[in-house]
Design an enzyme around this catalytic site. Structure first.
Site, short mmCIF file in Angstrom:
data_model
loop_
_atom_site.label_atom_id
_atom_site.label_comp_id
_atom_site.label_asym_id
_atom_site.label_seq_id
_atom_site.Cartn_x
_atom_site.Cartn_y
_atom_site.Cartn_z
CE LYS A 1 -2.90 2.63 2.89
NZ LYS A 1 -4.19 2.80 4.66
N GLY B 1 -7.59 8.46 10.00
CA GLY B 1 -8.38 9.36 11.15
C GLY B 1 -9.02 10.49 12.30
CG ASN C 1 -5.80 1.32 12.06
OD1 ASN C 1 -4.97 1.21 11.99
ND2 ASN C 1 -6.36 1.01 13.28
#
Ligand SMILES: CC(=O)[C@@H](O)[C@H](O)COP(=O)(O)O
Length: 255
Positions: A96, A157, A205
């Site tokens: 990635k 995030g 994530n």
């Protein structure tokens, strides 16, 4: 089935391995997510955690494909070096490509990402670039030969969900390789929405690692991805401007 280069997966949920505070909870969350692809930062593994037990040591690695990422790179050269380190360590040849252009937004640098992909493809890697929701860059990278594109839903995030469904939809519509919506997802509805738009998978994530109950959130995300995919393949009704009665009025006796 999700096909990326020579690889095949049943699960369409890719999970990041950062920011979990407890390794046991993390293992349970991975299990609950049903994921088959775990991504992790090679740089973090190699430098900061040398000598310490790593979460990956706690897993039955025969059940997962490890997708190393080049997080921490800000130039193409750094990304290539990290990818080569990963491959030389015996990890998967999939990479990635994450080349961050700005420390505040953590948005990917399109020029350095393109350059890194070009070098890595020549070196025989299976290349999955993380990009912004940029329709033209996605197209240019596919012409170059990447094996998937990973447009961001919103910054890493940030948990802002899908900021620009219009762009994502066009990236998906025009794609000739899998589109994995990556970063910024917060809730199962975001994951479902990405899949309803026709994405081939999602990578997340923080939404799981940062929740109060990562194991339950991992399961919720799995269900979100599955529901969205099912709805997409089932075919959703068109959106109408005005009402359309659910029961036909024919045969009704009007007084
Ligand atoms: C682990 C990884 O690759 C992350 O950089 C990824 O982009 C996930 O983003 P979120 O943490 O916003 O889900």
């Amino acid at each position: 089935m999700l096909h990326i280069g020579k690889y095949e997966f049943n699960s369409r949920l890719l999970l990041g391995t950062g920011k979990f505070t407890d390794m046991q909870v993390q293992s349970q969350a991975v299990e609950a997510s049903g994921t088959e692809i775990l991504t992790f930062a090679v740089r973090r593994l190699d430098l900061e955690e040398a000598g310490k037990q790593h979460f990956l040591d706690t897993l039955d690695l025969s059940k997962y494909t490890l997708l190393p990422n080049t997080a921490g790179a800000s130039t193409a050269e750094e990304a290539v070096r990290i990818a080569e380190l990963a491959r030389a360590s015996g990890l998967c040849d999939m990479i990635k490509v994450e080349v961050i252009g700005d420390g505040v937004t953590l948005l990917p640098d399109p020029l350095e990402t393109y350059k890194a992909c070009s070098i890595l493809l020549e070196k025989g890697f299976t290349v999955l670039p993380y990009i912004s929701d940029d329709v033209i860059l996605a197209k240019r990278l596919q012409l170059l030969g990447v094996h998937a594109v990973m447009p961001g839903a919103s910054p890493i995030g940030a948990g802002r969900g899908i900021i620009n469904p219009y762009n994502l939809e066009i990236v998906i519509e025009q794609a000739v390789v899998p589109v994995i919506v990556d970063a910024g997802l917060r809730s199962p509805k975001d994951a479902a929405y990405a899949m309803e738009l026709g994405a081939d998978g999602v990578l997340l994530n923080t939404a799981v690692s940062g929740s109060h109950d990562p194991v339950s959130m991992a399961k919720a995300m799995r269900l979100g991805v599955e529901a969205g995919r099912l709805a997409y393949t089932a075919g959703m009704i068109p959106v109408k401007r005005y009402a359309a009665a659910s029961s036909p009025a024919e045969g009704m006796v009007h007084t």
